[in-house]
Scaffold this active site. Structure first.
Site, PDB file in Angstrom:
ATOM      1  N   HIS A   1      -8.710   7.886   2.454  1.00  0.00           N
ATOM      2  CA  HIS A   1      -8.101   9.216   2.531  1.00  0.00           C
ATOM      3  C   HIS A   1      -9.150  10.277   2.270  1.00  0.00           C
ATOM      4  CE1 HIS A   1      -7.588   7.557  -1.533  1.00  0.00           C
ATOM      5  NE2 HIS A   1      -7.797   8.769  -1.979  1.00  0.00           N
TER       6      HIS A   1
ATOM      7  N   CYS B   1       0.536   3.382   3.190  1.00  0.00           N
ATOM      8  CA  CYS B   1       1.236   2.781   4.342  1.00  0.00           C
ATOM      9  C   CYS B   1       2.736   3.028   4.219  1.00  0.00           C
ATOM     10  CB  CYS B   1       0.943   1.291   4.436  1.00  0.00           C
ATOM     11  SG  CYS B   1      -0.684   0.905   5.129  1.00  0.00           S
TER      12      CYS B   1
ATOM     13  N   ASN C   1     -13.398   9.402  -1.909  1.00  0.00           N
ATOM     14  CA  ASN C   1     -13.886   8.455  -2.912  1.00  0.00           C
ATOM     15  C   ASN C   1     -13.961   7.066  -2.296  1.00  0.00           C
ATOM     16  OD1 ASN C   1     -14.113  10.252  -5.177  1.00  0.00           O
ATOM     17  ND2 ASN C   1     -11.879  10.296  -5.264  1.00  0.00           N
TER      18      ASN C   1
ATOM     19  N   HIS D   1      -4.167   1.099   8.417  1.00  0.00           N
ATOM     20  CA  HIS D   1      -4.631   0.762   7.071  1.00  0.00           C
ATOM     21  C   HIS D   1      -6.104   0.364   7.097  1.00  0.00           C
ATOM     22  CE1 HIS D   1      -4.427  -0.530   2.887  1.00  0.00           C
ATOM     23  NE2 HIS D   1      -5.281  -1.468   3.272  1.00  0.00           N
TER      24      HIS D   1
ATOM     25  N   HIS E   1      -9.547  14.037   0.822  1.00  0.00           N
ATOM     26  CA  HIS E   1      -8.956  15.121   0.041  1.00  0.00           C
ATOM     27  C   HIS E   1      -9.452  16.449   0.608  1.00  0.00           C
ATOM     28  CE1 HIS E   1      -7.924  12.627  -3.657  1.00  0.00           C
ATOM     29  NE2 HIS E   1      -8.871  11.863  -3.144  1.00  0.00           N
TER      30      HIS E   1
ATOM     31  N   CYS F   1       0.848  -1.199   0.000  1.00  0.00           N
ATOM     32  CA  CYS F   1       0.000   0.000   0.000  1.00  0.00           C
ATOM     33  C   CYS F   1       0.882   1.247   0.000  1.00  0.00           C
ATOM     34  CB  CYS F   1      -0.904  -0.018   1.233  1.00  0.00           C
ATOM     35  SG  CYS F   1      -1.782   1.526   1.484  1.00  0.00           S
TER      36      CYS F   1
ATOM     37  N   HIS G   1      -6.343   2.956   0.427  1.00  0.00           N
ATOM     38  CA  HIS G   1      -6.095   3.288   1.842  1.00  0.00           C
ATOM     39  C   HIS G   1      -6.929   4.544   2.052  1.00  0.00           C
ATOM     40  CE1 HIS G   1      -3.069   3.715   5.391  1.00  0.00           C
ATOM     41  NE2 HIS G   1      -3.966   4.695   5.524  1.00  0.00           N
TER      42      HIS G   1
ATOM     43  N   GLY H   1     -14.075   6.092  -8.681  1.00  0.00           N
ATOM     44  CA  GLY H   1     -12.730   6.211  -9.246  1.00  0.00           C
ATOM     45  C   GLY H   1     -11.624   6.154  -8.206  1.00  0.00           C
TER      46      GLY H   1
HETATM   47  P1  AMP Z   1      -8.280   8.692  -5.077  1.00  0.00           P
HETATM   48  O1  AMP Z   1      -8.579   8.750  -6.556  1.00  0.00           O
HETATM   49  O2  AMP Z   1      -9.369   9.304  -4.257  1.00  0.00           O
HETATM   50  O3  AMP Z   1      -7.889   7.299  -4.640  1.00  0.00           O
HETATM   51  O4  AMP Z   1      -7.039   9.661  -4.845  1.00  0.00           O
HETATM   52  C1  AMP Z   1      -5.730   9.217  -4.771  1.00  0.00           C
HETATM   53  C2  AMP Z   1      -4.867  10.464  -4.717  1.00  0.00           C
HETATM   54  O5  AMP Z   1      -3.590  10.098  -4.271  1.00  0.00           O
HETATM   55  C3  AMP Z   1      -4.693  11.158  -6.073  1.00  0.00           C
HETATM   56  O6  AMP Z   1      -5.153  12.506  -5.977  1.00  0.00           O
HETATM   57  C4  AMP Z   1      -3.186  11.065  -6.313  1.00  0.00           C
HETATM   58  O7  AMP Z   1      -2.665  12.210  -6.968  1.00  0.00           O
HETATM   59  C5  AMP Z   1      -2.639  10.914  -4.917  1.00  0.00           C
HETATM   60  N1  AMP Z   1      -1.353  10.239  -4.799  1.00  0.00           N
HETATM   61  C6  AMP Z   1      -0.988   9.062  -5.347  1.00  0.00           C
HETATM   62  N2  AMP Z   1       0.278   8.745  -4.996  1.00  0.00           N
HETATM   63  C7  AMP Z   1       0.711   9.749  -4.182  1.00  0.00           C
HETATM   64  C8  AMP Z   1       1.930  10.019  -3.496  1.00  0.00           C
HETATM   65  N3  AMP Z   1       2.983   9.179  -3.557  1.00  0.00           N
HETATM   66  N4  AMP Z   1       2.030  11.157  -2.780  1.00  0.00           N
HETATM   67  C9  AMP Z   1       0.994  12.015  -2.709  1.00  0.00           C
HETATM   68  N5  AMP Z   1      -0.185  11.816  -3.323  1.00  0.00           N
HETATM   69  C10 AMP Z   1      -0.327  10.708  -4.063  1.00  0.00           C
HETATM   70 ZN    ZN Z   2      -2.399   1.348   3.658  1.00  0.00          ZN
END
Ligand code: AMP
Ligand code: ZN
Length: 115
Positions: A100, A7, A87, A46, A102, A4, A98, A93
């Site tokens: 999160h 993680c 999301n 996680h 935004h 992940c 993990h 999408g």
């Molecule tokens: P989601 O589509 O809601 O799963 O959003 C995943 C988000 O994670 C996207 O906006 C990506 O730009 C962001 N993301 C993916 N990898 C990284 C990373 N290594 N560091 C910071 N953001 C990331």
């Molecule tokens: Zn994770």
């Protein structure tokens, strides 16, 4: 979780631009910002997605929101406002499995879907 990416960010195996950290929660700048302010807030634990939440996670998810409030104050965008998006699953999408949150802001967010 071994494979992940979030993680790995928690563990420091993948670098991130940290905004806030405590024993439960980490916040860092999104690597591909969709707005002038785009911060991701995650529990260190996680949890793949909203549908995986258990009753035992209720305090933790509440803490995420009070942490978002702290971050808005700390980063100075509390008064101008912002949007929080999570999301969940295929139709949304969701790309990173993990959970999160935004935080989006720094401009008029004209692309309202609800409200
Ligand atoms: P989601 O589509 O809601 O799963 O959003 C995943 C988000 O994670 C996207 O906006 C990506 O730009 C962001 N993301 C993916 N990898 C990284 C990373 N290594 N560091 C910071 N953001 C990331
Ligand atoms: Zn994770």
């Amino acid at each position: 979780m071994d494979d992940c990416i979030f993680c790995k960010i928690v563990d420091g195996q993948i670098p991130s631009k940290k905004v806030y950290e405590d024993e439960d929660v980490l916040a860092f700048h999104d690597i591909n910002p969709a707005a002038p302010i785009h911060i991701l807030v995650i529990p260190k634990k996680h949890i793949a997605m909203l549908t995986e939440l258990k009753e035992e996670d209720e305090m933790l998810i509440g803490k995420i929101y009070t942490t978002i409030n702290k971050i808005a104050k700390q980063e100075g965008f509390e008064k101008q406002g912002y949007r929080v998006i999570t999301n969940c699953g295929k139709d949304s999408g969701q790309e990173v499995m993990h959970i999160h949150f935004h935080i989006l802001g720094g401009k008029i967010l004209g692309d309202k879907i609800v409200g």
